[in-house]
Design a protein around this motif. Sequence first.
Motif, PDB file in Angstrom:
ATOM      1  N   VAL A  78      35.330  36.817  35.474  1.00  0.00           N
ATOM      2  CA  VAL A  78      35.491  36.663  36.830  1.00  0.00           C
ATOM      3  C   VAL A  78      35.038  37.681  37.532  1.00  0.00           C
ATOM      4  N   GLN A  79      34.941  38.833  37.250  1.00  0.00           N
ATOM      5  CA  GLN A  79      34.120  40.235  37.830  1.00  0.00           C
ATOM      6  C   GLN A  79      32.911  39.705  38.062  1.00  0.00           C
ATOM      7  N   THR A  80      32.132  39.352  36.819  1.00  0.00           N
ATOM      8  CA  THR A  80      30.615  39.214  36.722  1.00  0.00           C
ATOM      9  C   THR A  80      30.357  37.769  37.456  1.00  0.00           C
ATOM     10  N   HIS A  81      30.873  36.881  37.267  1.00  0.00           N
ATOM     11  CA  HIS A  81      30.363  35.374  37.569  1.00  0.00           C
ATOM     12  C   HIS A  81      31.107  34.792  38.559  1.00  0.00           C
ATOM     13  N   VAL A  82      32.587  35.127  38.518  1.00  0.00           N
ATOM     14  CA  VAL A  82      33.344  34.106  39.561  1.00  0.00           C
ATOM     15  C   VAL A  82      32.983  34.621  41.027  1.00  0.00           C
ATOM     16  N   LEU A  83      33.339  35.804  41.101  1.00  0.00           N
ATOM     17  CA  LEU A  83      33.527  36.429  42.477  1.00  0.00           C
ATOM     18  C   LEU A  83      31.906  36.751  42.845  1.00  0.00           C
ATOM     19  N   ARG A  84      30.938  36.608  42.067  1.00  0.00           N
ATOM     20  CA  ARG A  84      29.509  36.548  42.543  1.00  0.00           C
ATOM     21  C   ARG A  84      29.178  35.333  43.068  1.00  0.00           C
ATOM     22  N   THR A  85      29.712  34.184  42.246  1.00  0.00           N
ATOM     23  CA  THR A  85      29.361  32.708  42.824  1.00  0.00           C
ATOM     24  C   THR A  85      30.117  32.781  44.262  1.00  0.00           C
ATOM     25  N   LEU A  86      31.345  32.801  44.275  1.00  0.00           N
ATOM     26  CA  LEU A  86      32.059  32.885  45.556  1.00  0.00           C
ATOM     27  C   LEU A  86      31.408  33.742  46.795  1.00  0.00           C
ATOM     28  N   LYS A  87      30.956  34.982  46.363  1.00  0.00           N
ATOM     29  CA  LYS A  87      30.122  35.797  47.623  1.00  0.00           C
ATOM     30  C   LYS A  87      28.833  34.963  47.807  1.00  0.00           C
ATOM     31  N   GLU A  88      28.212  34.512  47.002  1.00  0.00           N
ATOM     32  CA  GLU A  88      26.777  33.874  47.265  1.00  0.00           C
ATOM     33  C   GLU A  88      26.801  32.755  48.200  1.00  0.00           C
ATOM     34  N   ASN A  89      28.047  32.140  47.954  1.00  0.00           N
ATOM     35  CA  ASN A  89      28.646  31.052  48.768  1.00  0.00           C
ATOM     36  C   ASN A  89      29.211  30.952  50.167  1.00  0.00           C
ATOM     37  N   SER A  90      29.377  32.454  50.427  1.00  0.00           N
ATOM     38  CA  SER A  90      30.060  32.916  51.631  1.00  0.00           C
ATOM     39  C   SER A  90      31.570  32.511  51.566  1.00  0.00           C
ATOM     40  N   VAL A  91      32.140  32.333  50.756  1.00  0.00           N
ATOM     41  CA  VAL A  91      33.427  31.815  50.461  1.00  0.00           C
ATOM     42  C   VAL A  91      34.415  33.168  50.327  1.00  0.00           C
ATOM     43  N   PRO A  92      35.258  33.657  51.110  1.00  0.00           N
ATOM     44  CA  PRO A  92      36.131  34.882  50.891  1.00  0.00           C
ATOM     45  C   PRO A  92      37.333  34.453  50.133  1.00  0.00           C
ATOM     46  N   VAL A  93      37.680  35.571  49.464  1.00  0.00           N
ATOM     47  CA  VAL A  93      38.940  35.397  48.843  1.00  0.00           C
ATOM     48  C   VAL A  93      40.076  36.184  49.397  1.00  0.00           C
ATOM     49  N   ASN A  94      40.921  35.246  49.720  1.00  0.00           N
ATOM     50  CA  ASN A  94      41.968  35.813  50.654  1.00  0.00           C
ATOM     51  C   ASN A  94      42.983  36.744  49.596  1.00  0.00           C
ATOM     52  N   GLU A  95      43.240  36.434  48.655  1.00  0.00           N
ATOM     53  CA  GLU A  95      43.840  37.358  47.606  1.00  0.00           C
ATOM     54  C   GLU A  95      43.421  37.062  46.157  1.00  0.00           C
ATOM     55  N   PHE A  96      43.449  38.416  45.535  1.00  0.00           N
ATOM     56  CA  PHE A  96      42.661  38.196  44.101  1.00  0.00           C
ATOM     57  C   PHE A  96      43.801  38.783  43.284  1.00  0.00           C
ATOM     58  N   VAL A  97      44.421  38.163  42.133  1.00  0.00           N
ATOM     59  CA  VAL A  97      45.705  38.700  41.448  1.00  0.00           C
ATOM     60  C   VAL A  97      45.342  38.520  40.027  1.00  0.00           C
ATOM     61  N   VAL A  98      45.376  39.657  39.448  1.00  0.00           N
ATOM     62  CA  VAL A  98      45.281  39.754  37.809  1.00  0.00           C
ATOM     63  C   VAL A  98      46.768  39.568  37.229  1.00  0.00           C
ATOM     64  N   THR A  99      47.262  38.557  36.598  1.00  0.00           N
ATOM     65  CA  THR A  99      48.575  38.678  36.213  1.00  0.00           C
ATOM     66  C   THR A  99      49.292  39.649  35.424  1.00  0.00           C
ATOM     67  N   ASN A 100      50.504  39.829  35.358  1.00  0.00           N
ATOM     68  CA  ASN A 100      51.073  40.857  34.483  1.00  0.00           C
ATOM     69  C   ASN A 100      52.015  40.596  33.507  1.00  0.00           C
ATOM     70  N   GLY A 101      52.295  39.332  33.343  1.00  0.00           N
ATOM     71  CA  GLY A 101      53.238  38.705  32.383  1.00  0.00           C
ATOM     72  C   GLY A 101      53.480  37.359  32.641  1.00  0.00           C
ATOM     73  N   PRO A 102      54.242  36.743  31.733  1.00  0.00           N
ATOM     74  CA  PRO A 102      54.540  35.347  31.884  1.00  0.00           C
ATOM     75  C   PRO A 102      55.285  35.026  33.164  1.00  0.00           C
ATOM     76  N   GLY A 103      55.120  34.113  33.819  1.00  0.00           N
ATOM     77  CA  GLY A 103      55.881  33.684  35.089  1.00  0.00           C
ATOM     78  C   GLY A 103      54.961  33.967  36.159  1.00  0.00           C
ATOM     79  N   ASN A 104      54.030  35.075  36.109  1.00  0.00           N
ATOM     80  CA  ASN A 104      53.680  35.766  37.209  1.00  0.00           C
ATOM     81  C   ASN A 104      52.543  34.997  38.041  1.00  0.00           C
ATOM     82  N   ALA A 105      51.828  34.076  37.485  1.00  0.00           N
ATOM     83  CA  ALA A 105      51.010  33.434  37.917  1.00  0.00           C
ATOM     84  C   ALA A 105      51.635  32.366  38.874  1.00  0.00           C
TER      85      ALA A 105
END
Length: 199
Positions: free
Chosen positions: A62-89
């Motif tokens: 995600v850090q290396t490829h997904v965020l870069r792809t979004l940035k290259e396409n000028s698409v902002p990420v309103n919220e970025f969540v790294v889950t911390n356990g079952p049910g969190n997603a």
Amino acid sequence: ACQRKFGALRGAVVPWLMVLNNIGAEPGPPQLSMTSQLSQAFPPLLLVSNPKSGDGKGPSFVQTHVLRTLKENSVPVNEFVVTNGPGNAGEEALKFLEGHQESEEIAIVVSGGDGTVHEIVNALCSVAHRLLRPQRVLFAIIPTGTANALYSSSFPAASVEQTETNYKLQSLVALLSGRQGLRRLSIIKTEIQNQHGQD
């Protein structure tokens, strides 16, 4: 469609992108078309990364490829969540959806496996009856789980000419380009009851 006691959830899958149409809407024909509006005004976007999926390399991808792809396409990420356990997603998807009820649609990019996607879809189903207005939820899946059955059913295995990175980014790239070609996805809620009709 997903028939529930208090409403309906209609869904569709693009060969590259999953769309849940009109969560909380009254039964009727699902909206199975997309327009170029995606490229003109991108909807609010939630990025979810499950660090426990698969071999645990999802967050790095995600850090290396997904965020870069979004940035290259000028698409902002309103919220970025790294889950911390079952049910969190699912919890985070619900909070995001309920926090953007003024939007006709939102986008969720999820890095994880089938369990993570399943958790989010179930969470969204659970609030279909109490949304203030129908909303459309667009999914792009980054297959970083173990089996990735939903993703691989839409995408064949990476060809010799295709890198693993490009294979995993196909859903996201399609979301960003707003491609046509929706395909219906049936979502079913199953309830098991005893002879007295109790769950």
